[in-house]
Design an enzyme around this catalytic site. Structure first.
Site, PDB file in Angstrom:
ATOM      1  CG  PHE A   7      -2.109  -0.804   1.193  1.00 52.94           C
ATOM      2  CD1 PHE A   7      -3.296  -0.313   0.689  1.00 52.94           C
ATOM      3  CD2 PHE A   7      -2.072  -2.113   1.652  1.00 52.94           C
ATOM      4  CE1 PHE A   7      -4.434  -1.104   0.634  1.00 52.94           C
ATOM      5  CE2 PHE A   7      -3.207  -2.917   1.619  1.00 52.94           C
ATOM      6  CZ  PHE A   7      -4.389  -2.400   1.106  1.00 52.94           C
ATOM      7  CG  ASP A   8       0.784   5.829  -1.821  1.00 50.44           C
ATOM      8  OD1 ASP A   8       1.909   6.272  -1.554  1.00 50.44           O
ATOM      9  OD2 ASP A   8      -0.235   6.549  -1.918  1.00 50.44           O
TER      10      ASP A   8
END
Length: 251
Positions: A7-8
């Site tokens: 995940f960003d």
């Protein structure tokens, strides 16, 4: 099937894109540049090493480039970081992914203190198997360094086992360079067509939308393989089905 999800953070899990843009605008003003907010906002998703050269010349960067980034960090942490808020259902999404037997990494170019704050307000410190900060990559997105660093911390899985979730075209470009698939979310404010253009295989409104449609997403089902349409054995209905899948964003 994907076994790892990277995940960003900014704009994907935390509502911070406008705040980052405001911090940069305020910083640039202190160095004699009045840059329109939207011009800066369109660059959010890059780290300072990639963003600052868009607005300053090489001569200016040689003269005070490092001071710009240092001042921006001071402004953001003091004034804007406390205003950041988590998007809804992030912890619940992480719990669903963990229940599915997948491992999670956070791929952020934020400073360590900033990332610690984000994990606290998101309540996900116990659900992340690995994480990166600005110290883990020589270059920020759209270069792939931060995703490669996250993969290394996950034990160097095959790229086919990994999917990224991000909100900017720079996430998508970086993921593509790392040979990773990416799911896009619109929570960072970038348009869907731009995310698809850079390679997002699916698009969701935000983490809550991804959670609500989890069972039909690539997180649960993987990415369908589409047979080539050049064979004379492929009938018209198969061609139509393949075109439908392509229209939906599967690659």
């Amino acid at each position: 099937m994907f076994k790892f999800v990277i995940f960003d953070v900014d704009g994907t899990l935390v509502d911070s894109v406008d705040l980052h843009a405001q911090a940069w605008q305020e910083t640039f003003r202190k160095f004699g540049k009045e840059i329109p907010f939207q011009d800066i906002r369109g660059q959010i998703g890059k780290g300072g090493d990639q963003l600052i050269p868009v607005f300053f010349s090489k001569e200016e960067l040689d003269k005070f480039g490092k001071k710009i980034e240092k001042k921006r960090d001071e402004i953001f942490q003091k004034k804007y970081l406390p205003q950041t808020k988590p998007f809804p259902k992030v912890r619940e999404l992480f719990e669903r992914i963990e229940h599915d037997g997948k491992r999670i990494a956070l791929a952020s170019s934020a400073k360590e203190d900033d990332l610690d704050h984000f994990k606290k307000i998101l309540r996900i410190a116990d659900l992340s198997d690995a994480e990166t900060t600005a110290e883990d990559a020589e270059k920020s997105k759209p270069d792939p360094d931060i995703f490669l660093a996250a993969m290394k911390k996950l034990g160097d899985p095959s790229p086919q086992e990994v999917v990224v979730v991000g909100d900017t075209p720079y996430d998508a470009i970086g993921a593509r360079k790392a040979k990773l698939k990416i799911i896009g979310v619109l929570s960072g404010g970038f348009p869907e067509n731009q995310l698809r253009k850079e390679g997002c295989i699916e698009i969701y409104r935000d983490p809550a939308d991804l959670l609500a449609r989890y069972d039909e997403s690539a997180l649960a089902k993987g990415v369908p393989k589409i047979a080539t349409l050049n064979s004379s054995d492929v009938n018209s209905s198969s061609r139509a089905q393949a075109r439908t899948l392509l229209h939906r964003g599967y690659r």
